[in-house]
Design a protein around this motif. Structure first.
Motif, PDB file in Angstrom:
ATOM      1  N   HIS A  33       0.816  -1.223   0.000  1.00 21.11           N
ATOM      2  CA  HIS A  33       0.000   0.000   0.000  1.00 21.11           C
ATOM      3  C   HIS A  33       0.845   1.266   0.000  1.00 21.11           C
ATOM      4  O   HIS A  33       0.290   2.370   0.130  1.00 21.11           O
ATOM      5  CB  HIS A  33      -0.934   0.013   1.219  1.00 21.11           C
ATOM      6  CG  HIS A  33      -2.058  -0.979   1.146  1.00 21.11           C
ATOM      7  ND1 HIS A  33      -3.093  -0.881   0.253  1.00 21.11           N
ATOM      8  CD2 HIS A  33      -2.293  -2.116   1.874  1.00 21.11           C
ATOM      9  CE1 HIS A  33      -3.930  -1.894   0.426  1.00 21.11           C
ATOM     10  NE2 HIS A  33      -3.467  -2.660   1.397  1.00 21.11           N
ATOM     11  N   ARG A  38      -5.564   7.713   2.045  1.00 20.85           N
ATOM     12  CA  ARG A  38      -7.004   7.723   2.312  1.00 20.85           C
ATOM     13  C   ARG A  38      -7.567   9.113   1.999  1.00 20.85           C
ATOM     14  O   ARG A  38      -6.811  10.071   1.798  1.00 20.85           O
ATOM     15  CB  ARG A  38      -7.278   7.373   3.777  1.00 20.85           C
ATOM     16  CG  ARG A  38      -6.719   6.024   4.212  1.00 20.85           C
ATOM     17  CD  ARG A  38      -7.332   5.599   5.529  1.00 20.85           C
ATOM     18  NE  ARG A  38      -8.660   5.023   5.322  1.00 20.85           N
ATOM     19  CZ  ARG A  38      -9.653   5.119   6.209  1.00 20.85           C
ATOM     20  NH1 ARG A  38      -9.472   5.785   7.339  1.00 20.85           N
ATOM     21  NH2 ARG A  38     -10.813   4.566   5.961  1.00 20.85           N
ATOM     22  N   TYR A  44      -2.732   5.002   3.465  1.00 16.69           N
ATOM     23  CA  TYR A  44      -3.833   4.043   3.382  1.00 16.69           C
ATOM     24  C   TYR A  44      -3.675   2.887   4.375  1.00 16.69           C
ATOM     25  O   TYR A  44      -4.658   2.383   4.932  1.00 16.69           O
ATOM     26  CB  TYR A  44      -3.962   3.472   1.964  1.00 16.69           C
ATOM     27  CG  TYR A  44      -5.192   2.615   1.827  1.00 16.69           C
ATOM     28  CD1 TYR A  44      -6.422   3.192   1.538  1.00 16.69           C
ATOM     29  CD2 TYR A  44      -5.145   1.236   2.046  1.00 16.69           C
ATOM     30  CE1 TYR A  44      -7.566   2.430   1.448  1.00 16.69           C
ATOM     31  CE2 TYR A  44      -6.288   0.462   1.964  1.00 16.69           C
ATOM     32  CZ  TYR A  44      -7.495   1.063   1.668  1.00 16.69           C
ATOM     33  OH  TYR A  44      -8.630   0.304   1.602  1.00 16.69           O
TER      34      TYR A  44
END
Length: 705
Positions: A33, A38, A44
């Motif tokens: 990730h 986000r 994230y």
């Protein structure tokens, strides 16, 4: 939170945890990730870590924690299922793949698609329930951080949470998660409503002081007097729970009584009933608000005693009483099966086997014939509380709240449900629409030859019962339509001097695009096609109108050039009767019998009246008249009635049973006639039959133009 922090959380309840596995999963997920953010602007990977942390609160096994860390890698990164098998084993890979598939389901989509996706969700649950646990934790963290999403997305996710995920968490016994999910969704969907509840709580607290502390102290005092060692906890109910009660009871906040809840956690199972006795000795129990889920546990393992009493200052308070082991299952629900303590699976006798729980939950879904029935069954199971009733032999039958003896009968066996003619509850005969209550003993009375009634659809509450009733009604309707169709086609063929052979029916079915002779007869019996159409298909030369018959389109005299007419459905006039026309804008002239009740309402609108009369001469048998017949409920009567009508050279275009009793039944038969003399001949032939109790011409003012 870093990998070591997460390992420490797991080791608090599972010292034998595979710390290296968790660290490897943490590092792998962080690497996959890397660079993803986000909506809030955070990296994230903080989300999968938070989901894993939520699952540690439920003391879940290593495989579930690792799945939480990796639950988005297949969906959002270059990682594949094969990579996960190689790195972390097949168990983890299967779980991650299951969560990925759930993420792709649009559970709040259109009804048909939603039903199919619900079916997939339950299939995933049946495969491994831990998939749903990860998905619920994933949804909980997303709802906790929902403010960073677009407003429309917030509403969509909150509605989906309220309708699907929160009830699912409750159905799994994770009441704490259900309440938090509901409250977080409520915060988005109705912020003003939630704020008003909180403001009223603050006002109430200011006016009456700390009610929770005082009542908790009162309960502790009573337990000390009785020599019972237990922990007492009190709390105000969640804003959404109070809002829902206000809506259900149609009451304002000030009139709600049980807005406080108290929980007593005992050292042993036996102490639960001692606590109940002590509380009921001090405070008056509220009738109808007692539930013993210890002697009759819920299917998800939940055990507790619930009672509502009039406490201090007359305030109603709900008290839940359970032992510590019961409390563990009450908090974790079905997830208690995977809970660890001190490095081993927690040996809790109340934890249910997830496979058995899923089997009971999905058994009736498999029998649903279509998507709507499946969705209805799922929602009934997820949204309804349960009642527990007993068979005469003492066996327990679990049903949703609001269930009736019909539901009880089908819960035992479809054959019992289909043959149900009555029920006794606690020894007394009751109507089939009676709502059953906890602890009642139900006896179902059956009779050979009984079939489900259409009205049962409104009585039944469970998806299983509704599905079985629908199926039986479809089968019965088809049998009845085929039987009626056979009589109609026999009479129609005899009318032209031919026999309705199997070959003739097969040919007609093929020409009309139907599956076969039986399908043709069913369509005839249900009035989807007429016997005239069948005759015209096979013998167009015999069905053609004779030259001396008056053209149907020129049956009345008195119309202006270009005017069209239509017979009124309310009085169904036929040639030979006195008639009058009423004009309707854009619809031409509607022809009424001169004695039609509807004309009384139009007597002041003489400008709309048209003086008409029937064309003299021979009219074709195309004028439908509805006859209201009461017949003996004996074998062969209906066939004989059809024959009598056919002998009068009349065709039956439709037939509807209105009321069926053991001795008589009432039906409406639509007959195609030439004129009033033809009608008189048909009625005379029917009235002369000993099994025809009454023949009336149906005239219905409600069927006005």
């Amino acid at each position: 939170m870093d990998a070591d922090d997460l390992v420490d959380l797991v080791r608090n309840y599972n010292p034998r945890s595979d710390a290296e596995l968790i660290r490897r999963a943490f590092a792998y997920g962080e690497r996959m990730h890397d660079g993803q953010m986000r909506h809030s602007g955070e990296p994230y990977f903080t989300h999968p870590v938070a989901v894993a942390a939520i699952l540690t609160e439920m003391r879940l096994d290593d495989a579930t924690i690792v799945t939480a860390l990796l639950h988005d890698v297949i969906e959002d990164t270059r990682s594949t299922y094969a990579d996960l098998v190689k790195q972390f084993g097949k168990e983890v890979a299967e779980l991650v793949d299951g969560v990925t598939k759930l993420t792709n389901l649009q559970l709040s989509s259109t009804e048909t698609k939603q039903a199919e996706n619900f079916r997939k969700l339950f299939m995933a649950m049946a495969k491994d329930l831990r998939v749903i646990l990860v998905k619920l934790a994933d949804r909980l963290h997303n709802m906790r951080t929902i403010k960073s999403m677009r407003a429309d997305k917030q509403v969509q996710k909150s509605r989906e949470t309220m309708e699907i995920y929160a009830p699912l968490a409750g159905r799994m016994g994770m009441q704490w998660m259900r309440e938090e999910l509901e409250d977080l969704a409520f915060r988005v969907l109705n912020p003003e409503g939630r704020s008003s509840i909180i403001r009223r709580f603050i006002t109430l607290q200011r006016e009456s002081g700390d009610v929770i502390y005082r009542i908790s102290a009162d309960i502790r005092h009573e337990l000390e007097k009785a020599g019972i060692e237990a922990d007492v906890f009190g709390r105000a109910k969640k804003p959404y729970s109070i809002w829902r009660k206000m809506q259900e009871k149609e009451q304002g906040f000030s009139r709600l009584s049980d807005i406080y809840g108290f929980r007593v956690i005992t050292q042993s199972d036996e102490d639960c009933y001692r606590v109940l006795g002590a509380i009921h000795q001090r405070w008056r129990a509220v009738p109808g608000r007692f539930k013993d889920y210890i002697s009759q546990p819920k299917s998800n393992g939940y055990r507790s005693i619930h009672t509502t009493v009039s406490g201090r200052d007359g305030k109603r308070v709900e008290v839940q009483i359970r032992s510590r082991r019961m409390h563990e299952v009450a908090e974790a629900g079905v997830a208690a099966h995977w809970a660890y303590r001190d490095g081993v699976r927690a040996e809790n006798p109340f934890a249910v086997d997830p496979a058995k729980w899923i089997a009971t939950l999905t058994a009736q879904f498999d029998s649903a014939d279509d998507h709507d029935e499946f969705l209805e069954a799922v929602k009934l199971e997820m949204y309804q509380d349960q009642v527990f009733c007993f068979t005469p032999k003492g066996e327990v039958v679990k049903l949703p709240r609001g269930a009736t003896p019909i539901d009880f009968a089908y819960a035992i066996h479809t054959r019992i449900g289909d043959a149900c003619v009555g029920a006794k509850v606690d020894g007394l005969r009751v109507p089939l629409w009676t709502r059953l209550k906890n602890g009642q003993s139900v006896e179902i009375m059956t009779a050979e030859g009984q079939r489900p009634q259409v009205t049962w659809m409104d009585i039944a509450a469970t998806g299983r019962a509704k599905t079985a009733i629908r199926r039986s009604l479809r089968e019965e309707d088809r049998e009845r339509f085929v039987k009626l169709g056979r009589e109609l086609v026999r009479v129609a063929f005899e009318h032209i001097g031919r026999r309705a052979t199997e070959k003739a029916l097969t040919t007609a079915a093929r020409q009309l695009g139907l599956a076969g002779p039986e399908d043709l007869l069913a369509h005839l019996g249900s009035a989807e096609i007429t016997a005239r159409q069948v005759i015209e298909t096979l013998y167009p030369e015999l069905a053609a109108k004779t030259g001396d018959e008056i053209d149907e389109a020129r049956a009345v005299i008195g119309l202006s050039p270009g005017q069209t007419f239509k017979r009124a459905d309310c009085c169904q006039p036929v040639p030979g009767e006195r008639i009058v026309g009423i004009t309707y804008r854009g619809r031409g002239v509607v022809v009424h019998a001169i004695d039609c009740e509807v004309l009384a309402e139009l007597q002041d609108q003489t400008n709309r009246w048209v003086d008409l009369q029937w064309h003299s001469g021979r009219h074709p048998p195309v004028h439908v008249v509805s006859l209201d017949l009461t017949l003996s409920n004996d074998a062969g009567v209906l066939g004989r009635v059809c024959t009598l009508i056919g002998e009068q050279k009349a065709n039956i275009s439709d037939l509807r049973v209105l009321d069926r009793k053991p001795d008589f039944y009432r039906m409406i038969i639509d007959v195609e006639l030439r004129d009033v003399e033809h009608l008189h001949a048909v009625r005379l032939a029917l009235e002369a039959d000993t099994d025809v109790a009454e023949v009336k011409r149906l005239r219905d003012p409600s069927r006005r133009p």
